[in-house]
Scaffold this motif. Structure first.
Motif, PDB file in Angstrom:
ATOM      1  N   ARG A 104       0.818  -1.223   0.000  1.00 14.61           N
ATOM      2  CA  ARG A 104       0.000   0.000   0.000  1.00 14.61           C
ATOM      3  C   ARG A 104       0.848   1.268   0.000  1.00 14.61           C
ATOM      4  N   LYS A 142      -3.785   0.254   8.118  1.00 12.28           N
ATOM      5  CA  LYS A 142      -3.874  -0.895   7.202  1.00 12.28           C
ATOM      6  C   LYS A 142      -2.496  -1.516   7.052  1.00 12.28           C
ATOM      7  N   TYR A 148      -6.985  -7.899   2.165  1.00  7.83           N
ATOM      8  CA  TYR A 148      -8.079  -7.943   1.192  1.00  7.83           C
ATOM      9  C   TYR A 148      -9.387  -8.046   1.958  1.00  7.83           C
ATOM     10  N   ASP A 149     -10.490  -7.597   1.321  1.00  9.58           N
ATOM     11  CA  ASP A 149     -11.815  -7.615   1.956  1.00  9.58           C
ATOM     12  C   ASP A 149     -11.756  -7.087   3.389  1.00  9.58           C
ATOM     13  N   GLY A 150     -10.991  -6.026   3.599  1.00 12.41           N
ATOM     14  CA  GLY A 150     -10.935  -5.378   4.918  1.00 12.41           C
ATOM     15  C   GLY A 150     -10.049  -6.100   5.924  1.00 12.41           C
ATOM     16  N   GLN A 153      -7.089  -4.466   8.697  1.00 11.00           N
ATOM     17  CA  GLN A 153      -7.441  -3.052   8.854  1.00 11.00           C
ATOM     18  C   GLN A 153      -8.018  -2.796  10.247  1.00 11.00           C
ATOM     19  N   GLU A 175      -4.404   5.869   7.243  1.00 16.07           N
ATOM     20  CA  GLU A 175      -5.140   6.627   6.243  1.00 16.07           C
ATOM     21  C   GLU A 175      -6.240   7.407   6.923  1.00 16.07           C
ATOM     22  N   LYS A 176      -6.413   8.633   6.561  1.00 16.26           N
ATOM     23  CA  LYS A 176      -7.511   9.414   7.133  1.00 16.26           C
ATOM     24  C   LYS A 176      -8.847   8.804   6.707  1.00 16.26           C
ATOM     25  N   VAL A 178     -12.297   8.755   5.298  1.00 17.52           N
ATOM     26  CA  VAL A 178     -12.971   9.652   4.361  1.00 17.52           C
ATOM     27  C   VAL A 178     -14.463   9.664   4.677  1.00 17.52           C
ATOM     28  N   GLU A 183     -18.709   5.250  -3.476  1.00 17.31           N
ATOM     29  CA  GLU A 183     -17.502   4.588  -3.981  1.00 17.31           C
ATOM     30  C   GLU A 183     -17.774   4.159  -5.416  1.00 17.31           C
ATOM     31  N   HIS A 206     -20.148  -1.000  -0.130  1.00 20.15           N
ATOM     32  CA  HIS A 206     -19.456  -1.974   0.725  1.00 20.15           C
ATOM     33  C   HIS A 206     -20.190  -2.101   2.049  1.00 20.15           C
ATOM     34  N   GLN A 209     -16.581  -3.466   5.003  1.00 17.70           N
ATOM     35  CA  GLN A 209     -15.402  -3.417   4.118  1.00 17.70           C
ATOM     36  C   GLN A 209     -15.398  -4.479   3.020  1.00 17.70           C
ATOM     37  N   GLU A 248     -10.077   1.614  -7.773  1.00 12.94           N
ATOM     38  CA  GLU A 248     -11.176   1.875  -6.831  1.00 12.94           C
ATOM     39  C   GLU A 248     -11.049   3.309  -6.340  1.00 12.94           C
ATOM     40  N   ASN A 260      -8.666   5.076  -4.056  1.00 10.20           N
ATOM     41  CA  ASN A 260      -8.481   4.222  -2.881  1.00 10.20           C
ATOM     42  C   ASN A 260      -7.349   3.252  -3.160  1.00 10.20           C
ATOM     43  N   GLU A 261      -7.538   2.388  -4.137  1.00  3.02           N
ATOM     44  CA  GLU A 261      -6.459   1.450  -4.459  1.00  3.02           C
ATOM     45  C   GLU A 261      -6.570   0.944  -5.879  1.00  3.02           C
TER      46      GLU A 261
HETATM   47  P1  ADP Z   1      -9.193  -4.054   0.647  1.00  2.65           P
HETATM   48  O1  ADP Z   1      -7.792  -4.181   0.143  1.00  2.65           O
HETATM   49  O2  ADP Z   1      -9.512  -4.962   1.754  1.00  2.65           O
HETATM   50  O3  ADP Z   1     -10.212  -3.998  -0.477  1.00  2.65           O
HETATM   51  P2  ADP Z   1      -9.697  -1.199   0.966  1.00  2.65           P
HETATM   52  O4  ADP Z   1      -8.634  -0.275   1.361  1.00  2.65           O
HETATM   53  O5  ADP Z   1     -10.222  -1.127  -0.421  1.00  2.65           O
HETATM   54  O6  ADP Z   1      -9.194  -2.642   1.349  1.00  2.65           O
HETATM   55  O7  ADP Z   1     -10.911  -1.036   1.996  1.00  2.65           O
HETATM   56  C1  ADP Z   1     -12.129  -1.757   1.878  1.00  2.65           C
HETATM   57  C2  ADP Z   1     -13.306  -0.816   2.105  1.00  2.65           C
HETATM   58  O8  ADP Z   1     -13.236  -0.209   3.397  1.00  2.65           O
HETATM   59  C3  ADP Z   1     -13.363   0.360   1.154  1.00  2.65           C
HETATM   60  O9  ADP Z   1     -13.935   0.018  -0.078  1.00  2.65           O
HETATM   61  C4  ADP Z   1     -14.198   1.371   1.972  1.00  2.65           C
HETATM   62  O10 ADP Z   1     -15.573   1.034   1.933  1.00  2.65           O
HETATM   63  C5  ADP Z   1     -13.674   1.152   3.374  1.00  2.65           C
HETATM   64  N1  ADP Z   1     -12.511   2.069   3.597  1.00  2.65           N
HETATM   65  C6  ADP Z   1     -11.206   1.756   3.467  1.00  2.65           C
HETATM   66  N2  ADP Z   1     -10.394   2.815   3.703  1.00  2.65           N
HETATM   67  C7  ADP Z   1     -11.209   3.848   3.981  1.00  2.65           C
HETATM   68  C8  ADP Z   1     -11.009   5.233   4.309  1.00  2.65           C
HETATM   69  N3  ADP Z   1      -9.775   5.758   4.400  1.00  2.65           N
HETATM   70  N4  ADP Z   1     -12.092   6.003   4.542  1.00  2.65           N
HETATM   71  C9  ADP Z   1     -13.350   5.501   4.468  1.00  2.65           C
HETATM   72  N5  ADP Z   1     -13.615   4.202   4.162  1.00  2.65           N
HETATM   73  C10 ADP Z   1     -12.581   3.374   3.914  1.00  2.65           C
END
Ligand code: ADP
Ligand code: MG
Length: 348
Positions: A104, A142, A148-150, A153, A175-176, A178, A183, A206, A209, A248, A260-261
């Motif tokens: 990341r 994170k 993956y899938d949260g 985190q 990460e702050k 948001v 999304e 989501h 997550q 994403e 996001n990623e």
């Molecule tokens: P993964 O690699 O598990 O998919 P993500 O970083 O995409 O991880 O996070 C999964 C979900 O969690 C995101 O799609 C979002 O809904 C929520 N999320 C993750 N990071 C943040 C953030 N900084 N602010 C708000 N929601 C977040």
């Protein structure tokens, strides 16, 4: 396997692997799956299957010697394994890309260097690093790798949420959080010619997550539509990506778009492309990496996709479906809570 038919090797045997196999099969390409799960669902859809540990280079040799091109359905494959295979066989997308995206920190740095906005973030190696970055709270800690899938985190509302038992043996990013309005994701395929094609933005919801559902069209304005399309293509180009990938995005309550990623592979939110377009994200991936003709895509319908998690699959297995509903059962042996077991796409 017949000598004159192209054989595509796929690392990973989950549902994305299965759908890649189905797309390849329609293009008369044979598939060979390598998975560390002996019950991998893609076993039901490929021509050949090998079960082995992703670090067992000796066994992996017998896999890559029998295929023409190698791709993968998930990004957490040991980089050394991919690098080793790529000395002998073409691995697409290139392992160099995976090295950037599977962490990341390097992923976010790469995106920021392109002047594309991400969430605000900092590298965290210790409790003190969190204290130094308390402006990022409330935030999400994170793990830099293997999430993956949260998974991996942790939400931190205040410094009091730091647990004493955390030993920071691996690196994290903070990460702050948001304030999310929506999304979205953009699935793009880049071909050897350098040409990039993308699907329209997909709106994603989501829960805990984990992706719950996706739909097109996304309810967004033109500014967000254009920005998301153009950033995704710039990222694909700068990575020199060949194949299908997904970006994403988050949209905050002030209508700011941020990445996001990056998923350097076909993506869950793109499942609806199987039924909603004449060419799916999976077929586009196979066409791109096997250097087949690029076909002009056409949308068939608006659509919504619903992920079916855990025991809910049993209800769907008993249901009957309308003509515009397409049920996919991943044929996973074990039902586990929150595990992606299948999906339903509804054309609208
Ligand atoms: P993964 O690699 O598990 O998919 P993500 O970083 O995409 O991880 O996070 C999964 C979900 O969690 C995101 O799609 C979002 O809904 C929520 N999320 C993750 N990071 C943040 C953030 N900084 N602010 C708000 N929601 C977040
Ligand atoms: Mg994600």
């Amino acid at each position: 396997m017949s000598k004159n038919q192209l054989v595509l090797g796929i690392i990973g045997g989950g549902q994305l692997g299965s759908m890649l196999c189905q797309a390849a099969s329609r293009l008369k390409i044979k598939t060979f799956i390598l998975s560390d799960d002996k019950n991998a669902p893609a076993k039901n859809f490929c021509n050949e299957f090998i079960h082995c540990n992703y670090k067992n280079l000796e066994e992996i040799k017998s896999f890559f010697e029998q295929v023409d091109i190698i791709t993968f359905e998930f990004e957490n494959i040991p980089f050394k394994t991919l690098e080793n295979i790529s000395k002998t066989k073409k691995v697409l997308p290139s392992p160099k890309i995976i090295e950037i995206v599977q962490n990341r920190q390097t992923e976010k740095k790469f995106i920021n260097e392109l002047d594309i906005t991400t969430t605000s973030w900092a590298l965290i190696k210790s409790k003190e690093d969190i204290e130094k970055n308390k402006h990022l709270l409330p935030g999400i800690l994170k793990t830099c790798t293997l999430g993956y899938d949260g998974k991996g985190q942790y939400v931190l509302n205040t410094l009091n949420d730091i647990k004493d038992e955390w030993n920071f043996s691996s690196n994290y990013i903070l990460e702050k959080l948001v304030d999310l309005k929506q999304e979205i994701s953009v699935v793009v395929t880049r071909f050897f010619s350098g040409e990039c094609v993308s699907f329209e933005p997909i709106e994603n919801v989501h829960e805990n997550q984990i992706l719950k559902n996706s739909k097109i069209p996304a309810n967004i304005d033109k500014k967000i539509y254009d920005q998301s399309q153009s950033s995704a293509k710039i990222i694909a180009q700068k990575l020199d990506f060949i194949g299908t990938m997904c970006v994403e995005y988050f949209i905050d309550k002030k209508n700011n778009l941020m990445v996001n990623e990056i998923a350097p592979r076909v993506h869950n939110s793109g499942h609806l492309t199987i039924n909603a377009f004449i060419i799916s994200q999976f077929e586009n991936h196979v066409r791109a990496i096997c250097n087949l003709d690029q076909i002009k895509n056409e949308k068939i319908s608006n659509a919504e996709m619903i992920n079916i998690l855990g025991a809910d699959i049993e209800n769907y297995r008993k249901k009957s479906f309308k003509k515009n509903e397409f049920f996919f059962d991943y044929l996973k042996k074990d039902i586990k809570d929150k595990r992606k077991m299948g999906h339903l796409t509804i054309l609208k």
